[in-house]
Enzyme design. Structure first.
Site, PDB file in Angstrom:
ATOM      1  CG  HIS A 137      -1.992  -1.029   1.186  1.00  0.00           C
ATOM      2  ND1 HIS A 137      -2.825  -1.225   0.108  1.00  0.00           N
ATOM      3  CD2 HIS A 137      -2.347  -1.965   2.106  1.00  0.00           C
ATOM      4  CE1 HIS A 137      -3.651  -2.242   0.366  1.00  0.00           C
ATOM      5  NE2 HIS A 137      -3.371  -2.705   1.568  1.00  0.00           N
ATOM      6  CG  ASP A 173      -3.046  -8.294   0.494  1.00  0.00           C
ATOM      7  OD1 ASP A 173      -2.312  -8.664   1.423  1.00  0.00           O
ATOM      8  OD2 ASP A 173      -4.047  -7.563   0.666  1.00  0.00           O
ATOM      9  CG  HIS A 175      -6.571  -5.160   1.627  1.00  0.00           C
ATOM     10  ND1 HIS A 175      -5.994  -6.028   2.534  1.00  0.00           N
ATOM     11  CD2 HIS A 175      -7.734  -4.735   2.173  1.00  0.00           C
ATOM     12  CE1 HIS A 175      -6.782  -6.123   3.597  1.00  0.00           C
ATOM     13  NE2 HIS A 175      -7.846  -5.350   3.404  1.00  0.00           N
ATOM     14  CG  ASP A 260      -5.154  -9.771   3.263  1.00  0.00           C
ATOM     15  OD1 ASP A 260      -4.812 -10.301   2.181  1.00  0.00           O
ATOM     16  OD2 ASP A 260      -4.791  -8.620   3.588  1.00  0.00           O
TER      17      ASP A 260
HETATM   18 ZN   LIG Z   1      -4.146  -7.020   2.541  1.00  0.00          ZN
END
Ligand SMILES: [Zn+2]
Length: 362
Positions: A137, A173, A175, A260
């Site tokens: 991120h 991931d 995200h 995740d």
């Molecule tokens: Zn993540």
């Protein structure tokens, strides 16, 4: 009659792992899902799995300012180092730092560069960065989403500096890897492909986000709906990632490996499991063997259910070590399209439409 080649003593796979106690010293003031126990859980599982294998440990090594600035804005790097030097606080409401964070964050980036260079030189068959904090991120100019510096982007930039022209980054991931996308948005030397849950943090990663300028078509996003699992991910790799790799011909394959997306993860919403992660490891092995002389490295991102995280990292390694490209068939995600989520198939079709102009024949 053919002569069967039987090998009774398998050549041990040489696996490099980035691992160091300093990664445990990045600690939130109170409970936070991105916690040191994530690593101790993985390391315990790894020690069981790796017994008898040729596993080489790469310790933390502080990345230099010059290494950081290949991926991050110079002003941001100076400011981040100054902030980390204050001891403890927050970059954003999600992203804490503690007195141990400076050594952990710099050490993760440097350790990953060292392991990746060993893979590049052919000294390892594969590597896995088992570090904290995670990185995908962190944008060119900001720390966010539990991430301080973008380990995979810094490593890709280091490999570029060593002369590699084409690097594939696949991000699974849950995200969206917005930071990695941001850093390579206009760069045709790094093909960034992300599968992620949408809508979900950080909100980016639509099918139509495909890069800019010379980098147009080198960012590829598939925003999957809630409940997407192994079968859709397998199809996505087969229909999109492998054909893209066949055209791009990466010299090295890097993977943002977040867990995740596991069905038991508290921050997720996808339905992947160990079989799916083993399949993804095997598919990445196949791509790396086909185009990149086998050069493959994984970077730990998220994953917040300690048991699922540890077993899924091992499953990925199993797939990447022995995977389909080497005669084995990793299970996970078999099944016809009629059993898949229609909305997931629609998203995959939309992404293919968005990048077909750049990558003819997809
Ligand atoms: Zn993540």
């Amino acid at each position: 009659m053919g002569v069967a080649r039987v090998s009774t003593v398998a050549k041990p796979t040489r696996i490099g792992v980035v691992r160091d106690e300093v990664f445990l010293d990045h600690e939130a003031p109170g409970y936070h899902p991105e916690r040191p126990e994530r690593l101790t859980s993985i390391w315990r599982a790894l020690d069981g799995w790796a017994a008898g294998k040729g596993v080489v440990t790469f310790p933390a090594r502080a990345a230099t300012t010059a290494e950081l600035e290949r991926a991050h804005d110079g002003r941001f790097v100076r400011r981040a180092l100054e902030i980390l030097g204050r001891g403890s606080g927050y970059f954003d409401p999600d992203t804490y730092f503690s007195p141990g964070s400076l050594a952990a964050a710099l050490g993760a980036a440097g350790g990953c560069i060292d392991a990746a260079n060993a893979v590049r030189r052919g000294e390892l068959e594969l590597a896995f960065g088992l570090h904290r904090p995670p990185g995908h991120h962190a944008t060119r100019a900001a720390s966010m989403g539990f991430c301080i510096f973008n380990n995979i982007a810094i490593t890709a930039a280091a490999l570029r500096a060593e002369g590699l022209e084409r690097i594939l980054i696949f991000d699974f991931d849950v995200h969206h890897g917005n930071g990695t996308q941001d850093i390579f948005w206009s760069d045709p030397h790094v093909l960034f492909v992300s599968f992620h849950l949408w809508p979900h943090y950080p909100g980016s990663g639509q099918c139509e986000e495909t890069g800019m300028g010379e980098g147009e078509g080198y960012t590829v996003n598939v925003p999957f709906p809630h409940g997407t699992g192994n079968a859709e991910y397998r199809l996505g790799v087969d229909r999109l990632v492998e054909p893209l790799a066949d055209r791009f011909r990466p010299e090295m394959v890097l993977v943002s490996a977040g867990y995740d997306g596991h069905r038991d993860d508290p921050l997720g919403g996808l339905a992947l499991d160990e079989d799916g992660f083993r399949m993804l490891g095997a598919r990445m092995r196949r791509i790396a063997d086909r185009h990149a002389g086998g050069k493959l490295m994984f970077f730990l991102e998220g994953g917040y259910n300690l048991d699922a995280l540890a077993s899924s990292v091992v499953a990925t390694l199993e797939g990447a070590e022995g995977g389909e490209g080497r005669g084995g068939e990793a299970r996970g995600g078999e099944g016809g399209e009629e059993e898949m989520q229609p909305r997931a198939l629609q998203m995959l079709a939309r992404t293919l439409d968005a990048v077909r102009g750049k990558w003819g024949g997809l």
